[in-house]
Write a protein that holds these residues in place. Structure first.
Motif, PDB file in Angstrom:
ATOM      1  N   ASN A 135       0.839  -1.188   0.000  1.00 57.11           N
ATOM      2  CA  ASN A 135       0.000   0.000   0.000  1.00 57.11           C
ATOM      3  C   ASN A 135       0.877   1.242   0.000  1.00 57.11           C
ATOM      4  OD1 ASN A 135      -2.425   1.331  -0.133  1.00 57.11           O
ATOM      5  ND2 ASN A 135      -3.130   0.768   1.914  1.00 57.11           N
ATOM      6  N   LEU A 136       0.280   2.372  -0.303  1.00 62.83           N
ATOM      7  CA  LEU A 136       0.965   3.663  -0.304  1.00 62.83           C
ATOM      8  C   LEU A 136       0.067   4.697   0.354  1.00 62.83           C
ATOM      9  CD1 LEU A 136       2.418   3.697  -3.940  1.00 62.83           C
ATOM     10  CD2 LEU A 136       3.742   3.518  -1.823  1.00 62.83           C
ATOM     11  N   ALA A 137       0.690   5.766   0.830  1.00 62.98           N
ATOM     12  CA  ALA A 137      -0.070   6.884   1.383  1.00 62.98           C
ATOM     13  C   ALA A 137      -0.623   7.742   0.252  1.00 62.98           C
ATOM     14  CB  ALA A 137       0.840   7.705   2.294  1.00 62.98           C
ATOM     15  N   SER A 138      -1.380   8.773   0.611  1.00 65.47           N
ATOM     16  CA  SER A 138      -1.977   9.626  -0.416  1.00 65.47           C
ATOM     17  C   SER A 138      -0.925  10.421  -1.175  1.00 65.47           C
ATOM     18  CB  SER A 138      -3.000  10.573   0.206  1.00 65.47           C
ATOM     19  OG  SER A 138      -2.398  11.389   1.185  1.00 65.47           O
ATOM     20  N   LEU A 139       0.206  10.690  -0.532  1.00 65.24           N
ATOM     21  CA  LEU A 139       1.314  11.408  -1.166  1.00 65.24           C
ATOM     22  C   LEU A 139       2.468  10.447  -1.432  1.00 65.24           C
ATOM     23  CD1 LEU A 139       1.644  14.652   1.000  1.00 65.24           C
ATOM     24  CD2 LEU A 139       0.551  14.446  -1.215  1.00 65.24           C
ATOM     25  N   PRO A 140       2.966  10.346  -2.660  1.00 69.61           N
ATOM     26  CA  PRO A 140       4.172   9.559  -2.914  1.00 69.61           C
ATOM     27  C   PRO A 140       5.450  10.339  -2.661  1.00 69.61           C
ATOM     28  CG  PRO A 140       3.316  10.369  -4.982  1.00 69.61           C
ATOM     29  CD  PRO A 140       2.377  10.867  -3.908  1.00 69.61           C
ATOM     30  N   HIS A 141       5.322  11.604  -2.268  1.00 71.21           N
ATOM     31  CA  HIS A 141       6.467  12.497  -2.118  1.00 71.21           C
ATOM     32  C   HIS A 141       7.203  12.318  -0.789  1.00 71.21           C
ATOM     33  CE1 HIS A 141       3.357  14.241  -4.683  1.00 71.21           C
ATOM     34  NE2 HIS A 141       4.269  14.954  -5.299  1.00 71.21           N
ATOM     35  N   ILE A 142       6.663  11.526   0.125  1.00 68.43           N
ATOM     36  CA  ILE A 142       7.208  11.431   1.482  1.00 68.43           C
ATOM     37  C   ILE A 142       8.333  10.400   1.558  1.00 68.43           C
ATOM     38  CG2 ILE A 142       5.121  12.240   2.620  1.00 68.43           C
ATOM     39  CD1 ILE A 142       4.260   9.361   2.997  1.00 68.43           C
ATOM     40  N   SER A 143       9.267  10.621   2.479  1.00 70.06           N
ATOM     41  CA  SER A 143      10.388   9.699   2.638  1.00 70.06           C
ATOM     42  C   SER A 143       9.943   8.432   3.351  1.00 70.06           C
ATOM     43  CB  SER A 143      11.520  10.370   3.424  1.00 70.06           C
ATOM     44  OG  SER A 143      11.140  10.589   4.773  1.00 70.06           O
ATOM     45  N   VAL A 144      10.635   7.341   3.047  1.00 74.23           N
ATOM     46  CA  VAL A 144      10.282   6.056   3.635  1.00 74.23           C
ATOM     47  C   VAL A 144      10.439   6.102   5.153  1.00 74.23           C
ATOM     48  CG1 VAL A 144      10.848   3.603   3.725  1.00 74.23           C
ATOM     49  CG2 VAL A 144      10.844   4.797   1.529  1.00 74.23           C
ATOM     50  N   ALA A 145      11.586   6.557   5.636  1.00 80.02           N
ATOM     51  CA  ALA A 145      11.828   6.538   7.087  1.00 80.02           C
ATOM     52  C   ALA A 145      10.880   7.453   7.837  1.00 80.02           C
ATOM     53  CB  ALA A 145      13.274   6.918   7.386  1.00 80.02           C
ATOM     54  N   GLY A 146      10.615   8.642   7.301  1.00 78.31           N
ATOM     55  CA  GLY A 146       9.718   9.569   7.983  1.00 78.31           C
ATOM     56  C   GLY A 146       8.302   9.046   8.064  1.00 78.31           C
ATOM     57  N   ALA A 147       7.825   8.434   6.974  1.00 76.24           N
ATOM     58  CA  ALA A 147       6.473   7.880   6.967  1.00 76.24           C
ATOM     59  C   ALA A 147       6.342   6.729   7.947  1.00 76.24           C
ATOM     60  CB  ALA A 147       6.113   7.414   5.560  1.00 76.24           C
ATOM     61  N   VAL A 148       7.341   5.855   7.970  1.00 78.12           N
ATOM     62  CA  VAL A 148       7.316   4.705   8.877  1.00 78.12           C
ATOM     63  C   VAL A 148       7.374   5.165  10.330  1.00 78.12           C
ATOM     64  CG1 VAL A 148       8.722   2.764   9.683  1.00 78.12           C
ATOM     65  CG2 VAL A 148       8.207   3.017   7.242  1.00 78.12           C
ATOM     66  N   ALA A 149       8.235   6.121  10.629  1.00 76.05           N
ATOM     67  CA  ALA A 149       8.434   6.558  12.015  1.00 76.05           C
ATOM     68  C   ALA A 149       7.188   7.157  12.632  1.00 76.05           C
ATOM     69  CB  ALA A 149       9.579   7.566  12.087  1.00 76.05           C
ATOM     70  N   THR A 150       6.267   7.658  11.803  1.00 74.21           N
ATOM     71  CA  THR A 150       5.045   8.288  12.301  1.00 74.21           C
ATOM     72  C   THR A 150       3.795   7.462  12.014  1.00 74.21           C
ATOM     73  OG1 THR A 150       4.942   9.580  10.251  1.00 74.21           O
ATOM     74  CG2 THR A 150       5.982  10.619  12.171  1.00 74.21           C
ATOM     75  N   ALA A 151       3.965   6.222  11.522  1.00 72.06           N
ATOM     76  CA  ALA A 151       2.837   5.323  11.215  1.00 72.06           C
ATOM     77  C   ALA A 151       1.892   5.911  10.181  1.00 72.06           C
ATOM     78  CB  ALA A 151       2.073   4.936  12.477  1.00 72.06           C
ATOM     79  N   THR A 152       2.448   6.577   9.182  1.00 73.29           N
ATOM     80  CA  THR A 152       1.648   7.091   8.076  1.00 73.29           C
ATOM     81  C   THR A 152       1.013   5.917   7.326  1.00 73.29           C
ATOM     82  OG1 THR A 152       2.993   9.078   7.908  1.00 73.29           O
ATOM     83  CG2 THR A 152       1.823   8.409   5.927  1.00 73.29           C
ATOM     84  N   HIS A 153      -0.124   6.148   6.667  1.00 78.57           N
ATOM     85  CA  HIS A 153      -0.918   5.046   6.150  1.00 78.57           C
ATOM     86  C   HIS A 153      -1.620   5.405   4.865  1.00 78.57           C
ATOM     87  CE1 HIS A 153      -4.663   7.093   7.357  1.00 78.57           C
ATOM     88  NE2 HIS A 153      -3.896   7.589   8.309  1.00 78.57           N
ATOM     89  N   GLY A 154      -2.112   4.373   4.197  1.00 82.48           N
ATOM     90  CA  GLY A 154      -3.057   4.535   3.110  1.00 82.48           C
ATOM     91  C   GLY A 154      -4.427   4.150   3.616  1.00 82.48           C
ATOM     92  N   SER A 155      -5.128   3.280   2.858  1.00 86.42           N
ATOM     93  CA  SER A 155      -6.441   2.830   3.288  1.00 86.42           C
ATOM     94  C   SER A 155      -6.665   1.399   2.828  1.00 86.42           C
ATOM     95  CB  SER A 155      -7.536   3.748   2.733  1.00 86.42           C
ATOM     96  OG  SER A 155      -8.789   3.470   3.332  1.00 86.42           O
ATOM     97  N   GLY A 156      -7.710   0.783   3.368  1.00 82.43           N
ATOM     98  CA  GLY A 156      -8.070  -0.575   3.005  1.00 82.43           C
ATOM     99  C   GLY A 156      -8.256  -1.440   4.229  1.00 82.43           C
ATOM    100  N   ARG A 157      -9.397  -2.110   4.310  1.00 83.38           N
ATOM    101  CA  ARG A 157      -9.718  -2.887   5.510  1.00 83.38           C
ATOM    102  C   ARG A 157      -8.644  -3.920   5.849  1.00 83.38           C
ATOM    103  NH1 ARG A 157     -15.643  -4.605   7.319  1.00 83.38           N
ATOM    104  NH2 ARG A 157     -15.125  -5.327   9.400  1.00 83.38           N
ATOM    105  N   ALA A 158      -8.011  -4.502   4.837  1.00 83.48           N
ATOM    106  CA  ALA A 158      -6.997  -5.528   5.073  1.00 83.48           C
ATOM    107  C   ALA A 158      -5.583  -4.969   5.044  1.00 83.48           C
ATOM    108  CB  ALA A 158      -7.129  -6.644   4.033  1.00 83.48           C
ATOM    109  N   ASN A 159      -5.442  -3.664   4.872  1.00 79.88           N
ATOM    110  CA  ASN A 159      -4.121  -3.044   4.744  1.00 79.88           C
ATOM    111  C   ASN A 159      -3.697  -2.375   6.039  1.00 79.88           C
ATOM    112  OD1 ASN A 159      -3.903  -3.709   1.968  1.00 79.88           O
ATOM    113  ND2 ASN A 159      -5.159  -1.932   1.433  1.00 79.88           N
ATOM    114  N   GLY A 160      -2.533  -2.757   6.553  1.00 80.27           N
ATOM    115  CA  GLY A 160      -1.965  -2.061   7.697  1.00 80.27           C
ATOM    116  C   GLY A 160      -1.333  -0.758   7.258  1.00 80.27           C
ATOM    117  N   ASN A 161      -0.922   0.063   8.237  1.00 81.89           N
ATOM    118  CA  ASN A 161      -0.198   1.278   7.880  1.00 81.89           C
ATOM    119  C   ASN A 161       1.164   0.910   7.295  1.00 81.89           C
ATOM    120  OD1 ASN A 161       1.842   1.207  10.050  1.00 81.89           O
ATOM    121  ND2 ASN A 161       0.147   1.682  11.424  1.00 81.89           N
TER     122      ASN A 161
END
Length: 421
Positions: free
Chosen positions: A111-137
């Motif tokens: 899955n991906l977040a709404s923005l593809p512009h974000i860094s991998v480490a920053g997104a992971v460190a803050t539990a950034t997420h996309g959507s989907g009942r079966a998809n984790g952050n």
């Protein structure tokens, strides 16, 4: 995996403010190292130090009066392990750049977040997420971390380490993460459909209506404005009368008045996962940045009741709102994840860029959501003490003592939430 072709202009070495412009960093010095050894030396000699990603956080959790390090200058190459189903990437790599390279190699992340512009480490460190009942952050896809600890040493951990579930969503507080290993899956295609005018009673069904689904509302109507459905390409299109909505007959932007050209392709045209799962295209600026953002996660079962609790404040919310997005995220076992052991619905508010006008409404939203044990997104604006919503909060404080007893990675905002002994 090789270095990608440039898709958008490279960011400055280390910007003096965040993307939205509401936080001006207090760092005494800013660095953009080009080697791992340079990162280790910077961390070892610093009294206070923090890593900064692409600046998409809206609060001061990552601000420091010491040294600020951008990892965007480290070599951007990654390593794909087909046998293990993982890819190891540098922390400063943007998800959009990773995605294009993975797709070329026949792989994807789930899955991906709404923005593809974000860094991998920053997104992971803050539990950034996309959507989907079966998809984790996004953090749930992390299989391993490499980080520079307070003494400049390099530590590698994976899921076999009993501390791992507490180290993934780390708020940058345990060290400087330099590389991450992510789970990958075979590449896949997605079709994106937009439906208009969803009845409020159909929210739960709408969130289950696709591999990834997002619902948007401006809080000015008794119907929810838009539903973005991202379905696998071999799934059927929604029927004409799907949940009492009508199909959008032209591309739309979730924020009224913004150009739809900035958004990923809609109208059911099939395309690669990384060109449909985000809402916005990597090669375009998603918005002007003149905005503030807040987000709270409540239990999936409480979604309708939470929205009903906010209804008396609808007029006040609408007066300072650009758009509200509702998404669903699967439960996980990560200590500081807003989805810890709870299937969740995220209520995301993109406010106007006026802190004074937004502040009292933000406070009222938190008060109205309080009965539902809301957990804030760590990279957004919130007032609520997060300790009340995270069962493993004290366990994470113990990790802070273990990894950073002298407070090298501490910030004033971290100290507010994780009081020192």
């Amino acid at each position: 995996m090789t270095e990608p072709a440039a898709t958008t202009p490279a960011p400055p070495p280390v910007a003096g403010r965040n993307w939205a412009g509401n936080v001006h960093y207090s760092a005494r010095a800013r660095h953009r190292p080009t080697t791992l050894d340079e990162v280790r030396r910077l961390v070892a000699r610093a009294e206070r130090v923090r890593a900064v990603g692409t600046g998409h956080s809206f609060n001061r959790l990552g601000d420091t009066t010491g040294d600020l390090i951008s990892l965007a200058g480290l070599p951007p190459t990654g390593t794909l392990d087909r046998d293990r189903g993982t890819v190891t990437v540098p922390a400063g790599l943007r998800y959009g750049d990773l995605a294009t390279r993975l797709h070329t190699d026949g792989y994807a992340v789930a899955n991906l977040a709404s923005l593809p512009h974000i860094s991998v480490a920053g997104a992971v460190a803050t539990a950034t997420h996309g959507s989907g009942r079966a998809n984790g952050n996004l953090a749930t896809g992390v299989a391993g971390l490499e980080l520079v600890t307070a003494d400049g040493e390099l530590l590698t951990v994976d899921r076999t380490d009993p501390r791992f579930a507490g180290m993934v969503v780390n708020l940058g507080a345990l060290g400087v993460v330099t590389r991450l290993t992510l789970d990958v899956v075979p590449t896949f295609a997605i079709r994106q459909y937009v439906r208009l005018g969803l009845p409020r009673h159909a929210l739960d069904a709408a969130l289950d209506g696709a591999y990834s689904a997002s619902v948007f509302t401006d809080w000015r109507s008794d119907r929810l404005d838009q539903v973005w459905l991202k379905r696998h390409a071999d799934e059927p299109a929604p029927p004409a009368d799907w949940l009492g909505t009508r199909a959008a007959d032209a591309p739309v932007h979730p924020v009224p008045g913004m150009p739809p050209e900035n958004c990923t392709i809609q109208l059911g045209e099939a395309g690669p996962w990384h060109e449909r799962l985000p809402h916005f295209r990597l090669g375009f600026t998603p918005s002007s940045g003149d905005e503030l953002q807040s987000e709270w996660h409540v239990g999936r079962a409480d979604a309708a009741a939470a929205l009903a609790a906010l209804e008396p404040a609808a007029g006040r919310i609408a007066a300072v709102l650009q758009i509200c997005e509702i998404r669903t995220i699967a439960a996980d076992d990560l200590w500081l994840s807003p989805n810890y052991e709870r299937d969740s619905v995220a209520l995301h508010f993109t406010w106007i860029g006026d802190p004074a006008a937004v502040a009292p409404v933000l406070t009222e939203v938190e008060e109205r959501l309080a009965p539902f044990a809301p957990r804030p997104h760590w990279g957004k604006l919130f007032d609520r003490d997060p300790a009340t919503g995270y069962p493993r909060f004290d366990d994470f404080r113990a990790l802070l003592r273990e990894f950073d007893p002298a407070g090298k990675f501490r910030t004033d905002e971290l100290d507010r939430y994780f009081a020192r002994d």
